[in-house]
Motif scaffolding. Structure first.
Motif, PDB file in Angstrom:
ATOM      1  N   THR A 121       8.871  14.132  -1.046  1.00  0.00           N
ATOM      2  CA  THR A 121       7.924  13.346   0.175  1.00  0.00           C
ATOM      3  C   THR A 121       7.729  11.389  -0.880  1.00  0.00           C
ATOM      4  O   THR A 121       7.517  11.708  -2.475  1.00  0.00           O
ATOM      5  N   ALA A 122       8.556  10.177  -0.177  1.00  0.00           N
ATOM      6  CA  ALA A 122       7.604   9.371  -0.845  1.00  0.00           C
ATOM      7  C   ALA A 122       6.406   8.842  -0.790  1.00  0.00           C
ATOM      8  O   ALA A 122       5.945   8.652   0.952  1.00  0.00           O
ATOM      9  N   ILE A 123       6.336   8.592  -1.667  1.00  0.00           N
ATOM     10  CA  ILE A 123       4.789   8.798  -1.535  1.00  0.00           C
ATOM     11  C   ILE A 123       4.116   7.504  -2.390  1.00  0.00           C
ATOM     12  O   ILE A 123       3.011   6.911  -1.658  1.00  0.00           O
ATOM     13  N   ARG A 124       4.506   6.792  -3.353  1.00  0.00           N
ATOM     14  CA  ARG A 124       4.245   6.055  -4.161  1.00  0.00           C
ATOM     15  C   ARG A 124       4.051   5.119  -3.160  1.00  0.00           C
ATOM     16  O   ARG A 124       5.358   4.147  -2.189  1.00  0.00           O
ATOM     17  N   GLU A 125       2.946   3.965  -3.380  1.00  0.00           N
ATOM     18  CA  GLU A 125       2.872   2.881  -3.042  1.00  0.00           C
ATOM     19  C   GLU A 125       2.510   2.465  -1.061  1.00  0.00           C
ATOM     20  O   GLU A 125       3.231   1.999  -0.599  1.00  0.00           O
ATOM     21  N   ARG A 126       2.326   4.029  -0.805  1.00  0.00           N
ATOM     22  CA  ARG A 126       2.698   4.051   0.517  1.00  0.00           C
ATOM     23  C   ARG A 126       0.884   4.723   0.699  1.00  0.00           C
ATOM     24  O   ARG A 126       0.056   5.047   0.162  1.00  0.00           O
ATOM     25  N   ASP A 127       0.671   4.392   2.075  1.00  0.00           N
ATOM     26  CA  ASP A 127      -1.170   4.373   2.998  1.00  0.00           C
ATOM     27  C   ASP A 127      -0.890   6.000   3.121  1.00  0.00           C
ATOM     28  O   ASP A 127       0.162   6.673   3.874  1.00  0.00           O
ATOM     29  N   VAL A 128      -1.568   6.853   2.451  1.00  0.00           N
ATOM     30  CA  VAL A 128      -1.806   8.356   2.366  1.00  0.00           C
ATOM     31  C   VAL A 128      -3.675   9.054   3.553  1.00  0.00           C
ATOM     32  O   VAL A 128      -4.670   8.275   3.028  1.00  0.00           O
ATOM     33  N   ILE A 129      -3.489   9.717   3.931  1.00  0.00           N
ATOM     34  CA  ILE A 129      -4.230  10.389   4.810  1.00  0.00           C
ATOM     35  C   ILE A 129      -4.081  11.761   4.534  1.00  0.00           C
ATOM     36  O   ILE A 129      -3.283  12.439   4.731  1.00  0.00           O
ATOM     37  N   ASP A 130      -5.465  12.361   3.199  1.00  0.00           N
ATOM     38  CA  ASP A 130      -5.749  14.020   3.670  1.00  0.00           C
ATOM     39  C   ASP A 130      -6.771  14.528   4.825  1.00  0.00           C
ATOM     40  O   ASP A 130      -8.117  14.048   4.516  1.00  0.00           O
ATOM     41  N   TYR A 145      -0.703  11.617  -9.484  1.00  0.00           N
ATOM     42  CA  TYR A 145       0.999  12.567  -9.864  1.00  0.00           C
ATOM     43  C   TYR A 145       1.600  11.317  -9.080  1.00  0.00           C
ATOM     44  O   TYR A 145       3.256  11.405  -8.995  1.00  0.00           O
ATOM     45  N   PHE A 146       1.489  10.530  -7.588  1.00  0.00           N
ATOM     46  CA  PHE A 146       1.686   9.769  -6.830  1.00  0.00           C
ATOM     47  C   PHE A 146       2.171   8.157  -7.021  1.00  0.00           C
ATOM     48  O   PHE A 146       2.564   7.087  -6.554  1.00  0.00           O
ATOM     49  N   LYS A 147       0.844   7.777  -7.430  1.00  0.00           N
ATOM     50  CA  LYS A 147      -0.056   6.955  -7.139  1.00  0.00           C
ATOM     51  C   LYS A 147       0.383   5.931  -5.899  1.00  0.00           C
ATOM     52  O   LYS A 147       0.773   5.309  -5.666  1.00  0.00           O
ATOM     53  N   PRO A 148      -0.067   6.885  -4.913  1.00  0.00           N
ATOM     54  CA  PRO A 148       0.126   5.633  -3.332  1.00  0.00           C
ATOM     55  C   PRO A 148      -0.749   4.593  -3.676  1.00  0.00           C
ATOM     56  O   PRO A 148      -1.721   4.317  -4.310  1.00  0.00           O
ATOM     57  N   LEU A 149      -0.525   3.236  -2.678  1.00  0.00           N
ATOM     58  CA  LEU A 149      -1.064   2.086  -2.503  1.00  0.00           C
ATOM     59  C   LEU A 149      -2.719   2.554  -2.023  1.00  0.00           C
ATOM     60  O   LEU A 149      -3.336   1.608  -2.383  1.00  0.00           O
ATOM     61  N   SER A 150      -3.032   3.494  -0.911  1.00  0.00           N
ATOM     62  CA  SER A 150      -4.648   3.927  -0.685  1.00  0.00           C
ATOM     63  C   SER A 150      -4.333   5.342  -0.201  1.00  0.00           C
ATOM     64  O   SER A 150      -3.777   5.676   0.580  1.00  0.00           O
ATOM     65  N   LEU A 151      -5.744   5.858  -0.409  1.00  0.00           N
ATOM     66  CA  LEU A 151      -5.598   7.060   0.106  1.00  0.00           C
ATOM     67  C   LEU A 151      -7.445   7.412   0.851  1.00  0.00           C
ATOM     68  O   LEU A 151      -8.206   6.526   0.389  1.00  0.00           O
ATOM     69  N   VAL A 152      -7.342   8.001   1.419  1.00  0.00           N
ATOM     70  CA  VAL A 152      -8.405   8.481   2.982  1.00  0.00           C
ATOM     71  C   VAL A 152      -8.381   9.560   2.630  1.00  0.00           C
ATOM     72  O   VAL A 152      -7.439  10.111   2.992  1.00  0.00           O
ATOM     73  N   GLY A 153      -9.497   9.905   3.209  1.00  0.00           N
ATOM     74  CA  GLY A 153      -9.935  11.525   2.678  1.00  0.00           C
ATOM     75  C   GLY A 153     -11.035  11.616   4.101  1.00  0.00           C
ATOM     76  O   GLY A 153     -12.060  10.947   3.899  1.00  0.00           O
ATOM     77  N   LEU A 154     -10.488  12.320   4.937  1.00  0.00           N
ATOM     78  CA  LEU A 154     -11.844  13.100   6.029  1.00  0.00           C
ATOM     79  C   LEU A 154     -12.182  13.323   5.758  1.00  0.00           C
ATOM     80  O   LEU A 154     -11.113  15.035   5.536  1.00  0.00           O
ATOM     81  N   ASP A 155     -12.912  14.621   6.234  1.00  0.00           N
ATOM     82  CA  ASP A 155     -13.416  16.283   6.919  1.00  0.00           C
ATOM     83  C   ASP A 155     -14.865  15.615   7.844  1.00  0.00           C
ATOM     84  O   ASP A 155     -15.452  15.571   7.733  1.00  0.00           O
ATOM     85  N   ILE A 156     -14.807  17.217   8.082  1.00  0.00           N
ATOM     86  CA  ILE A 156     -16.283  17.410   9.147  1.00  0.00           C
ATOM     87  C   ILE A 156     -17.892  17.274   8.728  1.00  0.00           C
ATOM     88  O   ILE A 156     -18.206  17.194   8.816  1.00  0.00           O
ATOM     89  N   CYS A 157     -17.368  17.718   7.589  1.00  0.00           N
ATOM     90  CA  CYS A 157     -18.174  18.283   6.204  1.00  0.00           C
ATOM     91  C   CYS A 157     -19.027  17.272   6.205  1.00  0.00           C
ATOM     92  O   CYS A 157     -18.762  16.868   4.898  1.00  0.00           O
ATOM     93  N   PRO A 158     -20.478  16.876   6.394  1.00  0.00           N
ATOM     94  CA  PRO A 158     -21.187  15.470   5.571  1.00  0.00           C
ATOM     95  C   PRO A 158     -20.916  15.982   3.882  1.00  0.00           C
ATOM     96  O   PRO A 158     -20.815  15.191   2.782  1.00  0.00           O
ATOM     97  N   SER A 159     -21.306  17.337   3.335  1.00  0.00           N
ATOM     98  CA  SER A 159     -21.504  17.846   2.059  1.00  0.00           C
ATOM     99  C   SER A 159     -20.175  17.332   1.183  1.00  0.00           C
ATOM    100  O   SER A 159     -20.533  17.499   0.242  1.00  0.00           O
TER     101      SER A 159
END
Length: 317
Positions: A121-130, A145-159
């Motif tokens: 999958t083309a991930i380099r210089e892309r906007d990614v959400i986990d 390993y991929f050097k995306p443009l931006s990364l967002v991590g979303l999770d329901i657990c505040p901890s």
């Protein structure tokens, strides 16, 4: 990076524009309120507790379990190393898709799982959400390993998000508390969406798939793994297709995951392992089943075919 993230957010519930103060965000349309913490923002709309009490009760259970895991890992002294909780992946004779070989010693099988679902999958210089980012292991590996443009991590657990926000030094990455069924980003925000071993906890799977479709740009890719009951596989594929996603890969990798569970067992039942921690075992119920240790219900159901570990790539056409 937090200010950069705040500028991209919309209301989780109605996707309306947000007004910002020093400590909060409020939707101009539906008046939903969200809190800005020191390092992250919480985008959970607490009105769901009233509107969908049974769904929220299930989500509260997930928040509680993962909070206990975070606490037990901190007490064990290995919290800084335990950035993954997935089952992992070990190559065998079946078709492999990874184009990169991990160089990690710690968490190698978990990183291999990510690289295998990512494939070419083309991930380099892309906007990614986990979505369901947990303790941030995938975010760190994606950057490495991929050097995306931006990364967002979303999770329901505040901890989980507090841990990620404190630990990560990546300027490209930001983290927020949020609900996978109510993702607080506008339509067409991302090129790649990742979801690893998280969707089983979502009460409304169809709603989650619709949200993934909505936030992906045209041609965007959904990288997805999940342990499913055998009879749920076709149903989940149908729900994703009804949401508008096209399946380009749907692979049963249960044997690879079982082998990884075998390899992980010694580490996870060792003196500092999560399955040997009294705090985790007392508060999370069947911890062996949670991490699919050999002999646990989930492990045996994978072994006899009642559950399948599916690895999928889908695209928004």
């Amino acid at each position: 990076m937090l200010q950069h993230l705040l500028a991209k957010l919309v209301c989780s519930s109605c996707k309306g524009e947000l007004a910002q103060s020093d400590t909060a965000l409020q939707c101009r349309r539906c008046q939903a309120a969200y809190t800005i913490e020191h390092r992250y923002v919480s985008m959970l709309d607490r009105r769901e507790q009233v509107d969908r009490p049974s769904d929220w009760k299930r989500k509260e259970g997930e928040i509680r379990d993962y909070s206990e895991i975070a606490n037990s890992l901190a007490l064990s002294g290995i919290g800084r190393f335990a950035t993954f909780l997935n089952y992992g992946y070990v190559p065998i004779g079946n078709e492999q898709h990874a184009v990169i070989e991990p160089d990690e010693v710690w968490n190698r099988n978990s990183v291999k799982l990510l690289l295998e679902v990512a494939g070419g999958t083309a991930i380099r210089e892309r906007d990614v959400i986990d979505i369901g980012c947990g303790r941030g292991g995938n975010i760190a590996a994606l950057h490495k390993y991929f050097k995306p443009l931006s990364l967002v991590g979303l999770d329901i657990c505040p901890s989980n998000i507090a841990y990620c926000s404190a630990k990560s030094k990546l300027t490209e990455a930001s983290f927020l508390v949020g609900d996978a069924e109510n993702i607080p980003f506008a339509d067409d925000s991302f090129d790649v969406a990742l979801n690893i071993e998280s969707a089983h906890a979502y009460p409304n799977r169809a709603r989650f798939y619709e949200e993934v479709y909505r936030i992906l740009r045209h041609g965007g890719v959904f990288l997805y793994t999940e342990l499913m009951l055998e009879e749920q596989v076709e149903q989940n594929v149908r729900l994703m297709e009804e949401a508008g996603l096209s399946v380009i890969r749907n692979q049963d990798v249960t044997p690879n995951v079982l082998l990884s569970c075998d390899e992980n067992a010694k580490q996870r039942t060792g003196a500092q392992g999560i399955a040997n921690n009294a705090n985790a075992s007392a508060n999370i119920g069947d911890i062996d089943d949670f991490i699919a240790l050999p002999g646990s219900r989930k492990y045996e159901e994978m072994k006899d075919g009642r559950r399948q570990y599916r690895m999928m790539n889908l695209i928004k056409r």
